[in-house]
Motif scaffolding. Structure first.
Motif, PDB file in Angstrom:
ATOM      1  N   VAL A  13     -25.064   9.750  14.574  1.00  0.00           N
ATOM      2  CA  VAL A  13     -25.283  10.249  15.881  1.00  0.00           C
ATOM      3  C   VAL A  13     -25.122  11.735  15.608  1.00  0.00           C
ATOM      4  O   VAL A  13     -24.616  12.231  14.715  1.00  0.00           O
ATOM      5  N   SER A  14     -25.211  12.581  16.831  1.00  0.00           N
ATOM      6  CA  SER A  14     -25.191  14.083  16.675  1.00  0.00           C
ATOM      7  C   SER A  14     -23.712  14.378  17.319  1.00  0.00           C
ATOM      8  O   SER A  14     -23.263  13.389  17.937  1.00  0.00           O
ATOM      9  N   PRO A  15     -23.143  15.493  16.674  1.00  0.00           N
ATOM     10  CA  PRO A  15     -21.711  15.779  17.090  1.00  0.00           C
ATOM     11  C   PRO A  15     -21.860  15.748  18.676  1.00  0.00           C
ATOM     12  O   PRO A  15     -20.823  15.436  19.245  1.00  0.00           O
ATOM     13  N   ALA A  16     -22.664  16.260  19.310  1.00  0.00           N
ATOM     14  CA  ALA A  16     -22.703  16.251  20.750  1.00  0.00           C
ATOM     15  C   ALA A  16     -22.242  14.967  21.340  1.00  0.00           C
ATOM     16  O   ALA A  16     -21.514  14.720  22.176  1.00  0.00           O
ATOM     17  N   THR A  17     -22.701  13.732  20.786  1.00  0.00           N
ATOM     18  CA  THR A  17     -22.537  12.442  21.336  1.00  0.00           C
ATOM     19  C   THR A  17     -21.073  12.249  20.899  1.00  0.00           C
ATOM     20  O   THR A  17     -20.340  11.410  21.753  1.00  0.00           O
ATOM     21  N   VAL A  18     -20.905  12.650  19.783  1.00  0.00           N
ATOM     22  CA  VAL A  18     -19.219  12.144  19.511  1.00  0.00           C
ATOM     23  C   VAL A  18     -18.254  12.863  20.667  1.00  0.00           C
ATOM     24  O   VAL A  18     -17.657  12.207  21.207  1.00  0.00           O
ATOM     25  N   SER A  19     -18.724  14.111  20.985  1.00  0.00           N
ATOM     26  CA  SER A  19     -17.796  14.833  22.002  1.00  0.00           C
ATOM     27  C   SER A  19     -17.684  14.223  23.259  1.00  0.00           C
ATOM     28  O   SER A  19     -16.907  13.676  23.878  1.00  0.00           O
ATOM     29  N   ARG A  20     -19.172  13.577  23.675  1.00  0.00           N
ATOM     30  CA  ARG A  20     -19.338  13.122  24.953  1.00  0.00           C
ATOM     31  C   ARG A  20     -18.642  11.549  24.786  1.00  0.00           C
ATOM     32  O   ARG A  20     -18.129  11.350  25.947  1.00  0.00           O
ATOM     33  N   VAL A  21     -18.635  10.846  23.918  1.00  0.00           N
ATOM     34  CA  VAL A  21     -17.793   9.529  23.780  1.00  0.00           C
ATOM     35  C   VAL A  21     -16.197   9.913  24.337  1.00  0.00           C
ATOM     36  O   VAL A  21     -15.498   9.187  25.265  1.00  0.00           O
ATOM     37  N   ASN A  23     -15.152  12.463  25.968  1.00  0.00           N
ATOM     38  CA  ASN A  23     -14.987  13.259  27.065  1.00  0.00           C
ATOM     39  C   ASN A  23     -15.481  12.252  28.418  1.00  0.00           C
ATOM     40  O   ASN A  23     -15.862  12.995  29.421  1.00  0.00           O
ATOM     41  N   GLY A  24     -15.718  10.998  28.162  1.00  0.00           N
ATOM     42  CA  GLY A  24     -16.376  10.440  29.362  1.00  0.00           C
ATOM     43  C   GLY A  24     -17.435  10.653  29.981  1.00  0.00           C
ATOM     44  O   GLY A  24     -17.888  10.401  31.071  1.00  0.00           O
ATOM     45  N   ASN A  25     -18.308  11.264  29.038  1.00  0.00           N
ATOM     46  CA  ASN A  25     -19.684  11.414  29.718  1.00  0.00           C
ATOM     47  C   ASN A  25     -20.853  10.099  29.175  1.00  0.00           C
ATOM     48  O   ASN A  25     -20.301   9.128  28.737  1.00  0.00           O
ATOM     49  N   THR A  26     -21.738  10.319  29.719  1.00  0.00           N
ATOM     50  CA  THR A  26     -23.008   9.225  29.616  1.00  0.00           C
ATOM     51  C   THR A  26     -23.326   8.759  28.083  1.00  0.00           C
ATOM     52  O   THR A  26     -24.340   9.627  27.719  1.00  0.00           O
ATOM     53  N   VAL A  27     -22.713   7.912  27.542  1.00  0.00           N
ATOM     54  CA  VAL A  27     -23.112   7.548  26.107  1.00  0.00           C
ATOM     55  C   VAL A  27     -23.197   5.937  26.272  1.00  0.00           C
ATOM     56  O   VAL A  27     -22.760   5.069  27.096  1.00  0.00           O
ATOM     57  N   SER A  28     -24.462   5.599  25.722  1.00  0.00           N
ATOM     58  CA  SER A  28     -24.651   3.992  25.829  1.00  0.00           C
ATOM     59  C   SER A  28     -23.728   3.109  24.942  1.00  0.00           C
ATOM     60  O   SER A  28     -22.986   3.590  24.099  1.00  0.00           O
ATOM     61  N   GLU A  29     -23.436   1.929  25.492  1.00  0.00           N
ATOM     62  CA  GLU A  29     -22.482   1.031  25.119  1.00  0.00           C
ATOM     63  C   GLU A  29     -22.490   1.167  23.417  1.00  0.00           C
ATOM     64  O   GLU A  29     -21.735   1.145  22.737  1.00  0.00           O
TER      65      GLU A  29
END
Lengths: 326, 326
Positions: A13-21, A23-29
């Motif tokens: 995935v992208s680094p942004a997605t890792v950060s989101r995971v 930090n409680g942001n919207t990421v798919s299960e």
DNA sequence: AAAGTGCAAGAAATCGATTTCGTCAAGCAC
DNA sequence: GTGCTTGACGAAATCGATTTCTTGCACTTT
């Protein structure tokens, strides 16, 4: 130390997605699982420094006290630390030695280190809170207050002074002196005013030379006590406005060969592990640890974005009579 | 908070040059002056967080102690702080409460905060120094040692135990007991061995039940002392292997109505502000502050790139006899 | 005079996260 | 079926310093 990029690569995935995971942001299960597995595998811990640079703030609070070797401040620090820990914050503890220059230096460090907030017991009235204030970092004054508009937690020092003095009066003492801190320091000034109020209420108790000023330390207390004992009509009891000066006073009494039974001593603060407790010592317990905990709580609320009007919390000291149960 | 870019703009140079001015690199007199003037005007302070991110290290050292409310560790912390300050380092002070989980948590924080190094008094033999070790950060163990290959500063505990016990023997006591720390903690184990060595040398002094194990706290010391007093043939003196347990022991003696003159107490560590000093108390002064200062010095040397072989510095404790001069 | 040497200083990459912006596709209304 | 909203998520900018790479100029050297 694995980085967010390595985790991203492994998880596809992208680094942004890792950060989101993290930090409680919207990421798919689905991706959440991928990321967490990858992070687990690599033993990934987010780099606090990078995060701090980006967010312009950190989970560190700065505690400035005059003297960490004074048990009062140690207990206070302990209270701050316990509370901070509960919220995942670390505490940087700094000694100012009541030196405004050191204090300023530490405040600048706090600012340039992006610390989340500061709890301080100001060394002087002229603390320069400019640097941290301009960064919008919250500040809580503890034990002593400042002219700056910041939250504060203090003790009802006048009430404590009154309680201490009254206890001596009730014990039958009539010539009650006071060993106060340096003139102009609000904290001990109020305690001294408590003494004065009680003494002034009875004309016969007012005497010249019964007010001594000293620094906050053991030696100062001893010198002041000696001065009192050398008066033409020495007192039969004394109120000391902090713990270390009380120790000095007790030392002076001991050296002068005075039986502690015959001389009343009331202490604002706790005498560490005094043994055996002289019968005529009265301690007004200052809730140091609680003071620290309360200050930390207030600071954390501000850090969390609380914008209510400035508060000053006043805690009441409680009196402890001998025999002391240690 | 002005940045390096604003300073550069005002001085008419590139940001790189500004950085070089503050890091001792080759910059012409001319531009040096321009940059310093601009920095002065803007009140520029380098952003520690950015610098830390780039340099992968900071001027912060982490100090882990079991209990900051114990005056021994307070003094130790003070020594570390003083030394750190001299080199422009800050100290983050953390309480482990002798809890390996807390300890581990703080060590991870130290790592992810890019702290320059760690000084710790390990809560357990199984400290996991993996995280910081893998970052190449130096570690110094203080007061207690660890199985990991790190520098250490400790006290000659066995000698201290011997000195304490010998002092009691010389004072004429013959039934000398020992209140030791938890079994398996090297620090107090060695002190207890010192006692054992002296006692074993005289057959008549060896008795059953004279060795008590307790935790390091006041209550533990009191319980142990009570157990000793309840023996069929109670001791006439006791060696306690740390300061808090000694206080507990003194409390127990006091509660049992035993005259301190008749009972010898030797303390490994300092009794804070004990007043009046019972005549028969012997204190072995542990150089706590110096311990901290030495540990900080060693750590700073390592941080500075020192690669000499591992060192263990052993400091000698000195004995203090009553009357105590406080 | 051409080529080599040294050095001051700007341009740009870098540290590792967060966050804005933009894309794409699914879902929904009319 | 067209147009619009919404949500997941990648690309790229950003935080502010340090450091590497490069350039350009002055000065030797043969």
């Amino acid at each position: 130390m694995a980085t967010i990029y390595e985790v991203a690569a492994l998880a596809g995935v992208s680094p942004a997605t890792v950060s989101r995971v993290f930090n409680g942001n919207t990421v798919s299960e689905e991706k959440q699982r991928l990321v967490r597995d990858a992070a687990q595998k690599l033993g990934f811990t987010p780099n606090k420094t990078a995060r701090r640079l980006r967010k312009q703030s950190s989970e560190v609070i700065c505690l400035l006290v005059p003297d960490i070797e004074n048990p009062f401040f140690t207990a206070l620090a302990r209270g701050v630390e316990d509370r901070a820990q509960e919220s995942g914050f670390s505490v940087v503890l700094c000694n100012t030695d009541d030196d405004p220059a050191k204090e300023l230096r530490y405040l600048q460090i706090a600012a340039s280190e992006h610390m989340a907030g500061v709890i301080l017991s100001p060394a002087s009235d002229e603390v320069d809170l400019g640097a941290i204030a301009s960064l919008g970092r919250p500040v809580v004054a503890v034990d002593r207050t400042t002219p700056y508009p910041v939250d504060a937690v203090k003790i009802d020092n006048r009430a404590a002074g009154i309680a201490a003095t009254t206890a001596l009066v009730e014990a039958g003492f009539r010539r009650i002196a006071c060993i106060a801190g340096p003139a102009g320091i609000e904290e001990t000034e109020d305690r001294y005013l408590g003494w004065k109020q009680v003494v002034s209420a009875r004309k016969t108790m007012v005497r010249d030379g019964y007010l001594q000023h000293a620094d906050f330390r053991v030696d100062g207390g001893r010198a002041a006590m000696n001065a009192l004992l050398n008066l033409v009509q020495p007192p039969d009891a004394v109120v000391t406005t902090n713990n270390l000066m009380a120790i000095g006073a007790l030392q002076a009494l001991h050296e002068a060969g005075i039986d502690p039974e015959d001389f009343g001593v009331a202490v604002l603060g706790e005498l560490p592990y005094l043994l055996p407790p002289p019968v005529s010592v009265v301690q007004v317990r200052l809730p140091a640890r609680h003071l620290g905990r309360t200050a930390a709580t207030m600071l954390l609320e501000r850090i969390g974005g609380d914008t209510q009007p400035l508060r000053t919390v006043v805690l009441r000291a409680e009196i402890a009579r001998p025999p002391l149960t240690l």
